[in-house]
Design an enzyme around this catalytic site. Structure first.
Site, mmCIF file in Angstrom:
data_model
loop_
_atom_site.group_PDB
_atom_site.id
_atom_site.type_symbol
_atom_site.label_atom_id
_atom_site.label_comp_id
_atom_site.label_asym_id
_atom_site.label_seq_id
_atom_site.Cartn_x
_atom_site.Cartn_y
_atom_site.Cartn_z
ATOM 1 C CG HIS A 17 37.573 67.314 23.991
ATOM 2 N ND1 HIS A 17 38.239 67.021 22.826
ATOM 3 C CD2 HIS A 17 38.372 66.868 25.000
ATOM 4 C CE1 HIS A 17 39.395 66.426 23.117
ATOM 5 N NE2 HIS A 17 39.504 66.332 24.431
ATOM 6 C CG HIS A 49 42.994 63.993 24.260
ATOM 7 N ND1 HIS A 49 43.491 64.337 25.509
ATOM 8 C CD2 HIS A 49 42.908 62.643 24.235
ATOM 9 C CE1 HIS A 49 43.693 63.226 26.205
ATOM 10 N NE2 HIS A 49 43.357 62.190 25.463
#
Ligand SMILES: [Zn+2]
Length: 306
Positions: free
Chosen positions: A122, A161
């Protein structure tokens, strides 16, 4: 195969009760040690250098994370925090992927798994977020391009994710193919199929509850054929195990066997195009038993083709 880790990665903490806990890495290391897998060469992960980090991250992010005046606990965003060990843990996590890339490029090993934390996918060029400080897999990919003169590196991400940071970093970099499956509609909200970069970004968002059948179909019919056509010289894997059915943060409903399957497929691709060269690095996975079982299935499958 090589296995990279570092004790400092067990000392990083986001704070008491946080899902991204030191116990995650502890159970993975325990499972790998107890399994007594033949042909595994354990190595201590080195620290990434500033030059390696600067290939993908802005100086301002380096300064923020590596700030030597760090107080004991710093909150970087609502999900992401640091203690006094976090900066070095993040440096070892990114350093592990660089060292692993060097090892497979120099044929010291064919495959490698980096059992490290914090996770990385991320982290954007400028921002630590989503439990991630530095984008280890992207630092490793950029290192492989620069230090080994590669023209085609595939970064594969099966964490539940979306790897928004990796996508941001390589949005305009056609030497990197980024292929991701992830659950639609959850954190961080990116990863739609029409996010294509320069044609080098491939996103397969999956609905909640997809399970192994839809996961395998997305990879088997769409992502793997594109990676095959790209003919990578090196495959890097963001190996998150939070798509497991027991994971508390998502609901993609995979089983450990699905991780063995995708890993075996990736090993076959690596054998076909790049003398087997594949480096995998731990991302998410927040149910300790599911993480232990899934990571072990992944490493066993990495060994299976060796
Ligand atoms: Zn995740």
């Amino acid at each position: 195969m090589r296995l990279y880790s570092h004790p400092t990665c067990l000392l990083h903490s986001n704070g008491e009760g946080h899902a991204e806990s030191p116990q995650r890495l502890a159970v993975v290391l325990e499972a790998l040690h107890q399994a007594k897998l033949p042909g595994v060469d354990w190595q201590e992960a080195p620290l990434a250098t500033r030059a390696q980090l600067r290939r993908v991250h802005a100086d301002a992010l380096l300064e923020q994370v590596l700030d030597v005046a760090t107080p004991r606990h710093r909150q970087l965003d609502p999900d992401t925090a640091m203690n006094e060990h976090s900066a070095r843990a993040a440096l070892h996590a990114a350093g592990a992927v660089c060292a692993a890339a060097d090892a497979v490029m120099q044929a010291s090993a064919t495959r490698a798994f980096c059992a490290v934390r914090p996770p990385g996918h991320h982290a954007t060029p400028t921002q630590a977020m989503g439990f991630c400080l530095f984008n280890s897999i992207a630092v490793g990919a950029a290192h492989a391009l620069a230090a080994h003169g590669l023209a085609r590196v595939a970064v594969v991400d099966f964490d539940v994710h979306h790897g928004n940071g990796t996508q941001d970093i390589f949005w305009n970099e056609p030497r990197v193919l980024f292929a991701s499956s992830h659950q639609r509609g959850i954190y961080p909200g990116t990863g739609a199929a029409d996010e294509r970069g320069r044609g080098n970004i491939l996103n397969a968002p999956l609905p909640a509850g997809s399970g192994g059948i839809l996961f395998r179909r997305a990879w088997g019919e769409r992502l793997l054929p594109e990676i095959d056509a790209f003919k990578p010289q090196l495959i890097l894997v963001s190996a998150g195990f939070d798509a497991h059915r027991l994971d508390p943060l998502a609901g993609l409903m995979l089983e450990a066997d699905d991780y063995a399957w995708i890993t075996t497929e990736l090993v076959a691709l690596a054998e076909r195009h790049c003398q087997g060269r594949l480096v995998s690095s731990l991302e998410g996975g927040y149910h300790l038993d599911a993480l232990r079982e899934s990571a072990l299935a992944h490493v066993r499958a990495l060994l299976g083709g060796a």
